[in-house]
Design a protein around this motif. Structure first.
Motif, PDB file in Angstrom:
ATOM      1  N   GLU A 214      -9.106   2.520   2.073  1.00  6.97           N
ATOM      2  CA  GLU A 214      -8.186   2.135   1.001  1.00  6.97           C
ATOM      3  C   GLU A 214      -7.359   3.326   0.523  1.00  6.97           C
ATOM      4  N   GLY A 215      -7.980   4.499   0.483  1.00  9.90           N
ATOM      5  CA  GLY A 215      -7.265   5.699   0.059  1.00  9.90           C
ATOM      6  C   GLY A 215      -6.134   6.053   1.012  1.00  9.90           C
ATOM      7  N   TYR A 216      -6.400   5.923   2.316  1.00  2.00           N
ATOM      8  CA  TYR A 216      -5.358   6.223   3.303  1.00  2.00           C
ATOM      9  C   TYR A 216      -4.245   5.181   3.239  1.00  2.00           C
ATOM     10  N   GLU A 217      -4.634   3.912   3.090  1.00  2.00           N
ATOM     11  CA  GLU A 217      -3.622   2.851   2.979  1.00  2.00           C
ATOM     12  C   GLU A 217      -2.753   3.063   1.739  1.00  2.00           C
ATOM     13  N   ASP A 218      -3.378   3.454   0.627  1.00  2.00           N
ATOM     14  CA  ASP A 218      -2.639   3.715  -0.608  1.00  2.00           C
ATOM     15  C   ASP A 218      -1.667   4.876  -0.404  1.00  2.00           C
ATOM     16  N   TYR A 219      -2.135   5.939   0.236  1.00  2.00           N
ATOM     17  CA  TYR A 219      -1.276   7.094   0.513  1.00  2.00           C
ATOM     18  C   TYR A 219      -0.087   6.686   1.389  1.00  2.00           C
ATOM     19  N   LYS A 220      -0.326   5.933   2.452  1.00  2.00           N
ATOM     20  CA  LYS A 220       0.759   5.527   3.350  1.00  2.00           C
ATOM     21  C   LYS A 220       1.750   4.610   2.632  1.00  2.00           C
ATOM     22  N   GLN A 221       1.246   3.738   1.763  1.00  2.00           N
ATOM     23  CA  GLN A 221       2.117   2.846   1.004  1.00  2.00           C
ATOM     24  C   GLN A 221       3.004   3.663   0.066  1.00  2.00           C
ATOM     25  N   LYS A 222       2.405   4.621  -0.618  1.00  2.00           N
ATOM     26  CA  LYS A 222       3.181   5.473  -1.534  1.00  2.00           C
ATOM     27  C   LYS A 222       4.206   6.296  -0.749  1.00  2.00           C
ATOM     28  N   GLN A 223       3.822   6.736   0.429  1.00  2.00           N
ATOM     29  CA  GLN A 223       4.737   7.510   1.277  1.00  2.00           C
ATOM     30  C   GLN A 223       5.928   6.650   1.688  1.00  2.00           C
ATOM     31  N   HIS A 224       5.656   5.396   2.017  1.00  2.00           N
ATOM     32  CA  HIS A 224       6.713   4.479   2.432  1.00  2.00           C
ATOM     33  C   HIS A 224       7.654   4.153   1.269  1.00  2.00           C
ATOM     34  N   GLN A 225       7.106   4.097   0.060  1.00  2.00           N
ATOM     35  CA  GLN A 225       7.889   3.754  -1.115  1.00  2.00           C
ATOM     36  C   GLN A 225       8.575   4.963  -1.748  1.00  2.00           C
ATOM     37  N   GLU A 226       8.267   6.134  -1.242  1.00  2.00           N
ATOM     38  CA  GLU A 226       8.809   7.363  -1.832  1.00  2.00           C
ATOM     39  C   GLU A 226      10.328   7.425  -1.700  1.00  2.00           C
ATOM     40  N   SER A 227      10.962   7.916  -2.752  1.00  2.00           N
ATOM     41  CA  SER A 227      12.409   8.060  -2.759  1.00  2.00           C
ATOM     42  C   SER A 227      12.746   9.446  -3.288  1.00  2.00           C
ATOM     43  N   ALA A 228      13.679  10.123  -2.622  1.00  2.00           N
ATOM     44  CA  ALA A 228      14.068  11.461  -3.041  1.00  2.00           C
ATOM     45  C   ALA A 228      14.721  11.444  -4.418  1.00  2.00           C
ATOM     46  N   GLN A 229      15.319  10.338  -4.786  1.00  2.00           N
ATOM     47  CA  GLN A 229      15.987  10.226  -6.085  1.00  2.00           C
ATOM     48  C   GLN A 229      14.999   9.911  -7.214  1.00  2.00           C
ATOM     49  N   ASN A 230      13.798   9.457  -6.876  1.00  2.00           N
ATOM     50  CA  ASN A 230      12.820   9.048  -7.875  1.00  2.00           C
ATOM     51  C   ASN A 230      11.646  10.038  -7.866  1.00  2.00           C
ATOM     52  N   VAL A 231      11.641  10.937  -8.833  1.00  2.00           N
ATOM     53  CA  VAL A 231      10.610  11.974  -8.907  1.00  2.00           C
ATOM     54  C   VAL A 231       9.229  11.360  -9.103  1.00  2.00           C
ATOM     55  N   ASP A 232       9.148  10.267  -9.853  1.00  2.00           N
ATOM     56  CA  ASP A 232       7.855   9.612 -10.071  1.00  2.00           C
ATOM     57  C   ASP A 232       7.245   9.130  -8.766  1.00  2.00           C
ATOM     58  N   SER A 233       8.061   8.609  -7.850  1.00  2.00           N
ATOM     59  CA  SER A 233       7.537   8.129  -6.566  1.00  2.00           C
ATOM     60  C   SER A 233       7.007   9.295  -5.734  1.00  2.00           C
TER      61      SER A 233
END
Length: 111
Positions: A3-22
């Motif tokens: 679950e931790g790896y899946e969460d990390y990959k999901q956050k990585q996929h949702q990451e945006s350079a314009q959104n510091v929170d992501s």
């Protein structure tokens, strides 16, 4: 750990350079997963090889979901005429005809 790896990959996929929170969410999830993985290996709960296998399996599942594969069947939008034409041209490149024959003729002339 899965679950931790899946969460990390999901956050990585949702990451945006314009959104510091992501970015912060991805870094936090990555750090949490890395610490969990390191502790599990150190305590002998899992081997490095098993971790790599688990990560590859999850990456493969994510890739399949992104491509739309459900129950072994690809769920894709139909190709447009232009896309189909481009795919066909990539699959069947034009043949280079006459080059071998021309070289043989040149070799015979040189003899």
């Amino acid at each position: 750990m899965k679950e931790g790896y899946e969460d990390y990959k999901q956050k990585q996929h949702q990451e945006s350079a314009q959104n510091v929170d992501s970015i912060l969410e991805r870094v936090t999830a990555e750090e949490k997963y890395y610490l969990t993985k390191t502790q599990a290996i150190k305590n002998g709960w899992i081997t490095k090889e098993e971790v790599v296998k688990l990560e590859h399996q999850i990456d493969s599942n994510i890739a399949k979901k992104e491509k739309g594969i459900i129950n072994g069947q690809v769920q894709e939008q139909p190709l447009t005429f232009q896309e189909r034409f481009e795919v066909d041209n990539q699959m069947y490149p034009q043949k280079r005809t006459g080059i071998v024959k021309k070289r043989k003729e040149e070799q015979e002339i040189e003899r």
